[in-house]
Write an enzyme that holds these catalytic residues in place. Structure first.
Site, short mmCIF file in Angstrom:
data_model
loop_
_atom_site.label_atom_id
_atom_site.label_comp_id
_atom_site.label_asym_id
_atom_site.label_seq_id
_atom_site.Cartn_x
_atom_site.Cartn_y
_atom_site.Cartn_z
CE LYS A 48 6.84 -13.08 8.25
NZ LYS A 48 5.76 -13.80 7.54
CE1 TYR A 60 1.24 -7.06 4.02
CE2 TYR A 60 2.42 -5.08 3.37
CZ TYR A 60 2.37 -6.26 4.06
OH TYR A 60 3.45 -6.65 4.81
CE1 TYR A 109 1.55 -10.20 6.99
CE2 TYR A 109 2.93 -8.42 7.83
CZ TYR A 109 2.58 -9.30 6.82
OH TYR A 109 3.25 -9.25 5.63
#
Length: 333
Positions: free
Chosen positions: A49, A263, A289
């Protein structure tokens, strides 16, 4: 592609390393594995990010914002990095965290990224899973404007065309590194979720006509909606860059067979992948992730999907601090 025309803050510790994973490659006996270390971007323990926030926060400053608003799951890496860069720039930060797992343990609810969100002084609120997150951010922005603030909304994962520019930059950086090493990359593999990383990579690699295919290992959605979301964002990013039509639909590929029960929910493959990377390469993946992304890559190698002698680069998107919220999963594993 003229990236220089977009405002950008130089925050990332770039170029991030591109390293061979020799012990893992020998153990698997298949392709030659490399890792692009975007866990080393330098902002608040690093992660993908940071690259997106270079462009997003520059845009926020250009709009004279004094507050940023964003959202994510409870253990959001994006929220942590946004809170950190807001501190660096002297902006207020509001984070809305969505309960996407139902976990109630103190490890998950209070440690890892959540602890760092509070350490960076962000105003954190929590909402139930399935909440309308964009609407929640818009309502918060309205309240802040009524109080005289100038809020700037950053989408979850920083995934819009401006944020995706960060991974166009990364794509060009990777091409340059490979050229300098004399490395012919046969495939780039990474975890794909909110779509911005994959969209930026595809837009950059396709726009540069690099010939490097990208495979996203999905961590949330099913294949068709994930690919369509990535393709739409990649198209928008290419248009923003002034190269409309640069992205072919067939260049957007996601394998979503490794999501597991949902998730942020652990899988045996994720636990194995995180443990294996730690014990062969001394590299920490994250449980949401990169752990699932590597689990997918390992399984595909074992199935013979990648040929011996091929050079496969795994993009490490960071987030190892999230491991502290998942101790129970590794104890069980």
């Amino acid at each position: 592609m003229k990236l220089s025309k977009f405002p950008r803050l130089r925050i990332t510790h770039a170029a991030t390393p591109l390293e061979p994973m020799q012990r893992l490659s020998m153990l698997l006996g298949g392709p030659t594995l490399w890792i692009k270390r975007d866990d080393c971007t330098g902002l608040a323990t690093g992660g993908n990010k940071t690259r997106k926030l270079e462009y997003l926060m520059a845009d926020a400053l250009a709009q004279r914002a004094d507050t940023v608003i964003t959202q994510g799951a409870t253990q959001s890496n994006h929220a942590r990095q946004t809170a950190a860069i807001a501190c660096k720039l002297g902006l207020a930060c509001h984070i809305i965290l969505e309960d996407r797992t139902g976990y109630t343990s103190d490890d998950y609810k209070r440690s890892g990224n959540v602890f760092l969100d509070h350490l960076f002084g962000a105003q954190v609120s929590e909402v139930p899973g399935g909440s309308a997150m964009d609407a929640a951010m818009a309502q918060l922005a309205d309240r802040l404007r009524a109080d005289g603030r100038r809020p700037y909304i950053i989408p979850g994962g920083g995934s819009n065309p401006i944020g995706a520019l960060g991974y166009v930059t990364c794509a060009l950086e990777l091409i340059d590194q490979a050229n300098n090493l004399g490395l012919d990359i046969d495939h780039l593999v990474h975890a794909t979720g909110s779509a911005g990383t994959q969209a930026g990579l595809v837009a950059g690699l396709e726009g540069a006509r690099s010939g490097i295919p990208v495979l996203g290992i999905g961590v949330r959605a099913a294949r068709q909606p994930q690919e369509e979301r990535v393709f739409a964002l990649a198209q928008q990013t290419a248009e923003l860059l002034g190269v409309p039509g640069a992205v072919r639909r067939e260049a957007v590929v996601a394998n979503c067979d490794y999501v597991g029960p949902g998730y942020g929910l652990p899988t045996p493959g994720m636990v194995e992948a995180v443990t294996l990377l730690a014990r062969t390469e001394g590299i920490l993946l994250d449980p949401v992730y990169s752990g699932k992304g590597m689990a997918g890559l390992l399984d595909l190698i074992r199935q013979g999907h990648f040929k011996a002698g091929h050079n496969i680069v795994f993009l490490h998107t960071g987030g190892a601090v999230g491991l502290y919220g998942y101790r129970n999963a590794f104890a069980a594993g």
